[in-house]
Design a protein around this motif. Structure first.
Motif, PDB file in Angstrom:
ATOM      1  N   VAL A 130      11.643  12.270   8.429  1.00  0.00           N
ATOM      2  CA  VAL A 130      12.173  10.898   8.408  1.00  0.00           C
ATOM      3  C   VAL A 130      11.160   9.925   9.018  1.00  0.00           C
ATOM      4  N   ALA A 131      10.532  10.343  10.119  1.00  0.00           N
ATOM      5  CA  ALA A 131       9.526   9.492  10.759  1.00  0.00           C
ATOM      6  C   ALA A 131       8.329   9.261   9.843  1.00  0.00           C
ATOM      7  N   ALA A 132       7.913  10.296   9.124  1.00  0.00           N
ATOM      8  CA  ALA A 132       6.795  10.143   8.189  1.00  0.00           C
ATOM      9  C   ALA A 132       7.165   9.181   7.062  1.00  0.00           C
ATOM     10  N   CYS A 133       8.415   9.215   6.634  1.00  0.00           N
ATOM     11  CA  CYS A 133       8.860   8.259   5.606  1.00  0.00           C
ATOM     12  C   CYS A 133       8.823   6.830   6.137  1.00  0.00           C
ATOM     13  N   LEU A 134       9.267   6.626   7.381  1.00  0.00           N
ATOM     14  CA  LEU A 134       9.224   5.283   7.981  1.00  0.00           C
ATOM     15  C   LEU A 134       7.780   4.793   8.133  1.00  0.00           C
ATOM     16  N   ILE A 135       6.898   5.663   8.552  1.00  0.00           N
ATOM     17  CA  ILE A 135       5.488   5.279   8.697  1.00  0.00           C
ATOM     18  C   ILE A 135       4.891   4.970   7.330  1.00  0.00           C
ATOM     19  N   SER A 136       5.273   5.739   6.310  1.00  0.00           N
ATOM     20  CA  SER A 136       4.759   5.480   4.957  1.00  0.00           C
ATOM     21  C   SER A 136       5.226   4.132   4.431  1.00  0.00           C
ATOM     22  N   VAL A 137       6.466   3.761   4.730  1.00  0.00           N
ATOM     23  CA  VAL A 137       6.958   2.437   4.323  1.00  0.00           C
ATOM     24  C   VAL A 137       6.167   1.351   5.040  1.00  0.00           C
ATOM     25  N   ASP A 138       5.900   1.545   6.333  1.00  0.00           N
ATOM     26  CA  ASP A 138       5.081   0.581   7.072  1.00  0.00           C
ATOM     27  C   ASP A 138       3.687   0.455   6.464  1.00  0.00           C
ATOM     28  N   LEU A 139       3.097   1.581   6.124  1.00  0.00           N
ATOM     29  CA  LEU A 139       1.736   1.554   5.565  1.00  0.00           C
ATOM     30  C   LEU A 139       1.724   0.901   4.183  1.00  0.00           C
ATOM     31  N   ALA A 140       2.787   1.068   3.435  1.00  0.00           N
ATOM     32  CA  ALA A 140       2.851   0.451   2.101  1.00  0.00           C
ATOM     33  C   ALA A 140       2.989  -1.069   2.183  1.00  0.00           C
ATOM     34  N   HIS A 141       3.622  -1.588   3.244  1.00  0.00           N
ATOM     35  CA  HIS A 141       3.839  -3.024   3.397  1.00  0.00           C
ATOM     36  C   HIS A 141       2.885  -3.664   4.405  1.00  0.00           C
ATOM     37  N   TRP A 142       1.823  -2.991   4.723  1.00  0.00           N
ATOM     38  CA  TRP A 142       0.913  -3.501   5.746  1.00  0.00           C
ATOM     39  C   TRP A 142       0.011  -4.585   5.181  1.00  0.00           C
ATOM     40  N   THR A 143      -0.220  -5.642   5.972  1.00  0.00           N
ATOM     41  CA  THR A 143      -1.140  -6.704   5.568  1.00  0.00           C
ATOM     42  C   THR A 143      -2.486  -6.466   6.237  1.00  0.00           C
ATOM     43  N   GLN A 144      -3.498  -7.132   5.765  1.00  0.00           N
ATOM     44  CA  GLN A 144      -4.861  -6.899   6.233  1.00  0.00           C
ATOM     45  C   GLN A 144      -5.246  -7.711   7.468  1.00  0.00           C
ATOM     46  N   GLU A 145      -4.309  -8.339   8.152  1.00  0.00           N
ATOM     47  CA  GLU A 145      -4.653  -9.181   9.310  1.00  0.00           C
ATOM     48  C   GLU A 145      -5.256  -8.375  10.452  1.00  0.00           C
ATOM     49  N   ASN A 146      -4.603  -7.325  10.812  1.00  0.00           N
ATOM     50  CA  ASN A 146      -5.038  -6.549  11.968  1.00  0.00           C
ATOM     51  C   ASN A 146      -5.130  -5.081  11.562  1.00  0.00           C
ATOM     52  N   ASP A 147      -6.307  -4.502  11.734  1.00  0.00           N
ATOM     53  CA  ASP A 147      -6.548  -3.133  11.288  1.00  0.00           C
ATOM     54  C   ASP A 147      -6.182  -2.094  12.354  1.00  0.00           C
ATOM     55  N   GLU A 148      -6.084  -2.502  13.609  1.00  0.00           N
ATOM     56  CA  GLU A 148      -5.830  -1.571  14.722  1.00  0.00           C
ATOM     57  C   GLU A 148      -4.497  -0.831  14.601  1.00  0.00           C
ATOM     58  N   PRO A 149      -3.365  -1.495  14.369  1.00  0.00           N
ATOM     59  CA  PRO A 149      -2.102  -0.758  14.243  1.00  0.00           C
ATOM     60  C   PRO A 149      -2.084   0.197  13.061  1.00  0.00           C
ATOM     61  N   LEU A 150      -2.806  -0.154  12.011  1.00  0.00           N
ATOM     62  CA  LEU A 150      -2.886   0.724  10.848  1.00  0.00           C
ATOM     63  C   LEU A 150      -3.505   2.064  11.240  1.00  0.00           C
TER      64      LEU A 150
END
Length: 183
Positions: A130-150
């Motif tokens: 479930v956590a991997a699915c949540l992280i994958s959703v975050d990575l799919a909707h990530w913007t290019q402003e800040n690369d550190e959290p990615l």
């Protein structure tokens, strides 16, 4: 404790010191067991030969790493930016894997905890997926402003993959041992 009062000195007579007489050859007697007694194996002997405590220790260490990553991520990011911080994914998975590792480690002392350890490891696998699915959703909707959290989320995803593989191996060993013990 047993105690004996025995003379431990070597006594030599005059005849023995000259060496002029031939001595009678010594007779060697050997004891040979008439039947073999099998070794008394413990309840989980075959499982402990695989050393699940090592994998449990790795689970604890990876859980601590995940928990630390969650703290760093929670301090540096706002709650609304990602599902990873909103649901405290890293904290939850880290705590669960620490618990699973501790339970896997204490199986040596308490073999009755084998079913508990099996259930905890299965629960960890489910929560990690479930956590991997949540992280994958975050990575799919990530913007290019800040690369550190990615990068931190990718690191957490890799740690989750490692933890899931450890739990899967332990679940396989534990379930195999449960089937072998069932009549």
């Amino acid at each position: 404790m047993a105690c004996a009062d025995a003379d431990m000195d070597i006594h030599v007579t005059d005849e023995d010191s000259h060496g002029a007489r031939w001595r009678e050859p010594l007779r060697i007697r050997c004891y040979q067991a008439s039947e073999f007694v099998p070794d008394d194996k413990g309840q989980l002997h075959d499982l402990f030969q695989k050393q699940p405590a090592v994998l449990g220790s790795l689970q604890v260490v990876s859980g601590l790493l995940s928990f630390g990553l969650g703290i760093v991520f929670a301090v540096t990011q706002e709650m609304k930016h990602s599902l990873f911080t909103l649901f405290r994914v890293s904290h939850v998975t880290g705590a669960l894997f620490i618990i699973a590792g501790v339970v896997s480690n204490i199986l040596f002392k308490f073999p009755a905890l084998l079913p508990v350890s099996l259930v905890v490891n299965w629960g960890c696998i489910i929560v990690a997926v479930v956590a991997a699915c949540l992280i994958s959703v975050d990575l799919a909707h990530w913007t290019q402003e800040n690369d550190e959290p990615l990068r931190m989320e990718l690191l957490e995803l890799c740690v989750l993959g490692f933890k899931v593989s450890l739990s899967a191996i332990l679940c396989f060993w534990f379930s195999k041992n449960n089937r072998a013990q069932s009549p």
